[in-house]
Design a protein around this motif. Structure first.
Motif, PDB file in Angstrom:
ATOM      1  N   GLY A 170      48.628  48.108  39.466  1.00 47.10           N
ATOM      2  CA  GLY A 170      49.625  47.295  38.774  1.00 47.10           C
ATOM      3  C   GLY A 170      49.092  46.081  38.044  1.00 47.10           C
ATOM      4  N   GLY A 171      47.885  45.642  38.406  1.00 46.11           N
ATOM      5  CA  GLY A 171      47.323  44.442  37.791  1.00 46.11           C
ATOM      6  C   GLY A 171      46.187  43.909  38.632  1.00 46.11           C
ATOM      7  N   PHE A 172      45.714  42.719  38.272  1.00 45.16           N
ATOM      8  CA  PHE A 172      44.562  42.139  38.952  1.00 45.16           C
ATOM      9  C   PHE A 172      44.755  40.637  39.128  1.00 45.16           C
ATOM     10  CE2 PHE A 172      43.186  45.993  36.940  1.00 45.16           C
ATOM     11  CZ  PHE A 172      42.306  46.568  37.849  1.00 45.16           C
ATOM     12  N   THR A 173      44.202  40.121  40.211  1.00 43.83           N
ATOM     13  CA  THR A 173      44.191  38.675  40.414  1.00 43.83           C
ATOM     14  C   THR A 173      43.158  38.063  39.475  1.00 43.83           C
ATOM     15  OG1 THR A 173      42.452  38.706  42.104  1.00 43.83           O
ATOM     16  CG2 THR A 173      44.729  39.044  42.852  1.00 43.83           C
ATOM     17  N   PRO A 174      43.173  36.730  39.293  1.00 44.20           N
ATOM     18  CA  PRO A 174      42.148  36.104  38.451  1.00 44.20           C
ATOM     19  C   PRO A 174      40.730  36.435  38.900  1.00 44.20           C
ATOM     20  CG  PRO A 174      43.927  34.565  38.840  1.00 44.20           C
ATOM     21  CD  PRO A 174      44.203  35.749  39.711  1.00 44.20           C
ATOM     22  N   GLY A 175      40.546  36.709  40.201  1.00 46.14           N
ATOM     23  CA  GLY A 175      39.226  37.059  40.710  1.00 46.14           C
ATOM     24  C   GLY A 175      38.889  38.529  40.576  1.00 46.14           C
ATOM     25  N   GLY A 176      39.812  39.311  40.006  1.00 42.04           N
ATOM     26  CA  GLY A 176      39.543  40.721  39.769  1.00 42.04           C
ATOM     27  C   GLY A 176      39.966  41.663  40.871  1.00 42.04           C
ATOM     28  N   LEU A 177      40.681  41.149  41.896  1.00 41.62           N
ATOM     29  CA  LEU A 177      41.131  42.036  42.967  1.00 41.62           C
ATOM     30  C   LEU A 177      42.344  42.838  42.511  1.00 41.62           C
ATOM     31  CD1 LEU A 177      40.835  39.679  46.084  1.00 41.62           C
ATOM     32  CD2 LEU A 177      39.316  41.565  45.431  1.00 41.62           C
ATOM     33  N   PRO A 178      42.389  44.128  42.845  1.00 40.53           N
ATOM     34  CA  PRO A 178      43.488  44.978  42.379  1.00 40.53           C
ATOM     35  C   PRO A 178      44.771  44.748  43.170  1.00 40.53           C
ATOM     36  CG  PRO A 178      42.018  46.238  43.782  1.00 40.53           C
ATOM     37  CD  PRO A 178      41.383  44.883  43.619  1.00 40.53           C
ATOM     38  N   VAL A 179      45.887  44.860  42.479  1.00 38.44           N
ATOM     39  CA  VAL A 179      47.210  44.727  43.091  1.00 38.44           C
ATOM     40  C   VAL A 179      48.026  45.958  42.710  1.00 38.44           C
ATOM     41  CG1 VAL A 179      49.350  43.378  43.131  1.00 38.44           C
ATOM     42  CG2 VAL A 179      47.137  42.211  43.071  1.00 38.44           C
ATOM     43  N   GLY A 180      48.705  46.551  43.685  1.00 41.42           N
ATOM     44  CA  GLY A 180      49.452  47.775  43.438  1.00 41.42           C
ATOM     45  C   GLY A 180      50.914  47.527  43.089  1.00 41.42           C
ATOM     46  N   LEU A 181      51.424  48.352  42.187  1.00 48.39           N
ATOM     47  CA  LEU A 181      52.836  48.334  41.833  1.00 48.39           C
ATOM     48  C   LEU A 181      53.495  49.559  42.458  1.00 48.39           C
ATOM     49  CD1 LEU A 181      55.216  47.181  40.066  1.00 48.39           C
ATOM     50  CD2 LEU A 181      54.483  48.824  38.317  1.00 48.39           C
ATOM     51  N   GLN A 182      54.608  49.327  43.147  1.00 43.07           N
ATOM     52  CA  GLN A 182      55.348  50.421  43.775  1.00 43.07           C
ATOM     53  C   GLN A 182      56.545  50.785  42.889  1.00 43.07           C
ATOM     54  OE1 GLN A 182      57.273  51.495  48.187  1.00 43.07           O
ATOM     55  NE2 GLN A 182      56.570  49.420  47.746  1.00 43.07           N
ATOM     56  N   ILE A 183      56.661  52.058  42.591  1.00 45.69           N
ATOM     57  CA  ILE A 183      57.769  52.574  41.784  1.00 45.69           C
ATOM     58  C   ILE A 183      58.618  53.455  42.690  1.00 45.69           C
ATOM     59  CG2 ILE A 183      58.423  53.912  39.747  1.00 45.69           C
ATOM     60  CD1 ILE A 183      55.588  53.287  38.639  1.00 45.69           C
ATOM     61  N   VAL A 184      59.877  53.081  42.860  1.00 43.06           N
ATOM     62  CA  VAL A 184      60.774  53.770  43.784  1.00 43.06           C
ATOM     63  C   VAL A 184      61.930  54.368  42.992  1.00 43.06           C
ATOM     64  CG1 VAL A 184      62.223  53.529  45.835  1.00 43.06           C
ATOM     65  CG2 VAL A 184      60.177  52.096  45.571  1.00 43.06           C
ATOM     66  N   GLY A 185      62.257  55.593  43.305  1.00 39.87           N
ATOM     67  CA  GLY A 185      63.354  56.254  42.611  1.00 39.87           C
ATOM     68  C   GLY A 185      64.483  56.623  43.543  1.00 39.87           C
ATOM     69  N   PRO A 186      65.601  57.076  42.994  1.00 42.97           N
ATOM     70  CA  PRO A 186      66.704  57.569  43.822  1.00 42.97           C
ATOM     71  C   PRO A 186      66.253  58.774  44.644  1.00 42.97           C
ATOM     72  CG  PRO A 186      67.380  57.291  41.524  1.00 42.97           C
ATOM     73  CD  PRO A 186      65.890  57.176  41.558  1.00 42.97           C
ATOM     74  N   HIS A 187      67.021  59.114  45.647  1.00 42.90           N
ATOM     75  CA  HIS A 187      66.713  60.275  46.464  1.00 42.90           C
ATOM     76  C   HIS A 187      66.591  61.525  45.583  1.00 42.90           C
ATOM     77  CE1 HIS A 187      69.078  57.446  49.084  1.00 42.90           C
ATOM     78  NE2 HIS A 187      67.936  57.543  49.723  1.00 42.90           N
ATOM     79  N   ARG A 188      65.522  62.267  45.784  1.00 45.12           N
ATOM     80  CA  ARG A 188      65.241  63.531  45.091  1.00 45.12           C
ATOM     81  C   ARG A 188      64.813  63.338  43.634  1.00 45.12           C
ATOM     82  NH1 ARG A 188      67.046  67.884  47.992  1.00 45.12           N
ATOM     83  NH2 ARG A 188      67.227  69.199  46.125  1.00 45.12           N
ATOM     84  N   ALA A 189      64.514  62.110  43.236  1.00 47.31           N
ATOM     85  CA  ALA A 189      64.090  61.866  41.844  1.00 47.31           C
ATOM     86  C   ALA A 189      62.568  61.736  41.758  1.00 47.31           C
ATOM     87  CB  ALA A 189      64.766  60.618  41.287  1.00 47.31           C
ATOM     88  N   ASP A 190      61.868  62.600  42.469  1.00 45.46           N
ATOM     89  CA  ASP A 190      60.412  62.514  42.518  1.00 45.46           C
ATOM     90  C   ASP A 190      59.780  62.641  41.129  1.00 45.46           C
ATOM     91  OD1 ASP A 190      61.664  63.730  44.953  1.00 45.46           O
ATOM     92  OD2 ASP A 190      59.657  63.451  45.791  1.00 45.46           O
ATOM     93  N   ARG A 191      60.284  63.553  40.328  1.00 49.49           N
ATOM     94  CA  ARG A 191      59.695  63.763  38.993  1.00 49.49           C
ATOM     95  C   ARG A 191      59.839  62.502  38.149  1.00 49.49           C
ATOM     96  NH1 ARG A 191      58.494  68.194  35.483  1.00 49.49           N
ATOM     97  NH2 ARG A 191      58.570  67.513  33.307  1.00 49.49           N
ATOM     98  N   ARG A 192      60.996  61.874  38.201  1.00 49.74           N
ATOM     99  CA  ARG A 192      61.215  60.658  37.418  1.00 49.74           C
ATOM    100  C   ARG A 192      60.209  59.580  37.814  1.00 49.74           C
ATOM    101  NH1 ARG A 192      66.802  57.845  38.274  1.00 49.74           N
ATOM    102  NH2 ARG A 192      67.497  59.859  37.469  1.00 49.74           N
ATOM    103  N   VAL A 193      59.987  59.430  39.106  1.00 45.62           N
ATOM    104  CA  VAL A 193      59.037  58.427  39.589  1.00 45.62           C
ATOM    105  C   VAL A 193      57.643  58.717  39.050  1.00 45.62           C
ATOM    106  CG1 VAL A 193      57.866  57.577  41.665  1.00 45.62           C
ATOM    107  CG2 VAL A 193      60.354  57.841  41.665  1.00 45.62           C
ATOM    108  N   LEU A 194      57.236  59.969  39.080  1.00 44.77           N
ATOM    109  CA  LEU A 194      55.915  60.344  38.576  1.00 44.77           C
ATOM    110  C   LEU A 194      55.805  60.106  37.076  1.00 44.77           C
ATOM    111  CD1 LEU A 194      55.421  63.638  40.601  1.00 44.77           C
ATOM    112  CD2 LEU A 194      54.111  61.530  40.885  1.00 44.77           C
ATOM    113  N   GLU A 195      56.869  60.382  36.340  1.00 43.72           N
ATOM    114  CA  GLU A 195      56.845  60.173  34.888  1.00 43.72           C
ATOM    115  C   GLU A 195      56.720  58.690  34.559  1.00 43.72           C
ATOM    116  OE1 GLU A 195      59.511  64.060  33.488  1.00 43.72           O
ATOM    117  OE2 GLU A 195      60.467  62.099  33.766  1.00 43.72           O
TER     118      GLU A 195
END
Length: 213
Positions: A170-195
């Protein structure tokens, strides 16, 4: 992604306190989604009760699957695992039933939330990457963590909701450490989340960047 309605929640309404460095690293991601044609608004589903649901069902499962291991090799298990198994041994059937009923209520509150949004964005972890020798962060921006699970609420509250969720760079701190972004979808919307995740990765190229050694 044009026309998608996305909710952004840096701390799940205060239930999952997030380090400022994490929120700052993910802030530019909101602009990326806007440029991709999404409408982004800060909002949070009602996940009250998720903590009890997750911890109760986790402890119950740990005792059911690892209880025999505790009985024969306690001295070889780390304290946090012993604590979780023993918590499961203190549970009664009524505790598990209560957690299951609350999980159903969370399910429906989240279902109603996603009637207004196509997906929810939030941090994967509430803290920046820490030394591998540290079992868990003792605090989040000075707020003491009571157990080794506290810093993962941003993930396990979503687990309690039963929604499909994806972690992308999802991005990086000023020191270059990675930060993750979580994408959550409605129930059974797995394809949408992947897209959504694929479009974000193509737009940013974060997955091609490596943190400093």
């Amino acid at each position: 992604l044009r026309g998608l309605r996305l909710a952004w929640s840096p701390d799940l309404g205060g239930s999952a306190p997030c380090e400022r460095a994490v929120a700052d690293a993910l802030a530019p991601a909101l602009d990326v989604f806007a440029e991709l044609g999404c409408e982004v608004a800060e909002d949070t589903p009602d996940l009250s009760g998720a903590d009890d649901v997750f911890r109760t069902l986790r402890a119950w499962q740990f005792e059911a699957t690892l209880g025999p291991l505790l009985d024969r090799a306690r001295d070889q298990l780390k304290p946090s695992l012993v604590w979780n198994i023993e918590a499961g041994r203190k549970l009664a059937g009524s505790d598990v039933a209560r957690a299951e009923l609350e999980r159903t209520r969370i399910y429906h509150r989240v279902r109603e939330f996603f009637e207004r949004y196509d997906a929810l964005l939030l941090p994967v972890s509430q803290v920046v990457p820490f030394d591998a020798e540290v079992e868990y962060p003792p605090d989040i921006d000075g707020a003491v963590q009571q157990t080794y699970l506290d810093w993962m609420r941003s993930c396990y509250h979503i687990t309690a909701a039963g929604c499909p969720a994806l972690s992308v760079p999802g991005g990086f701190t000023p020191g270059g450490l990675p930060v993750g972004l979580q994408i959550v979808g409605p129930h059974r919307a797995d394809r949408r989340v992947l897209e959504i995740g694929r479009a974000f990765e193509q737009a940013t190229g974060h997955g091609q960047r490596r943190p400093p050694l």
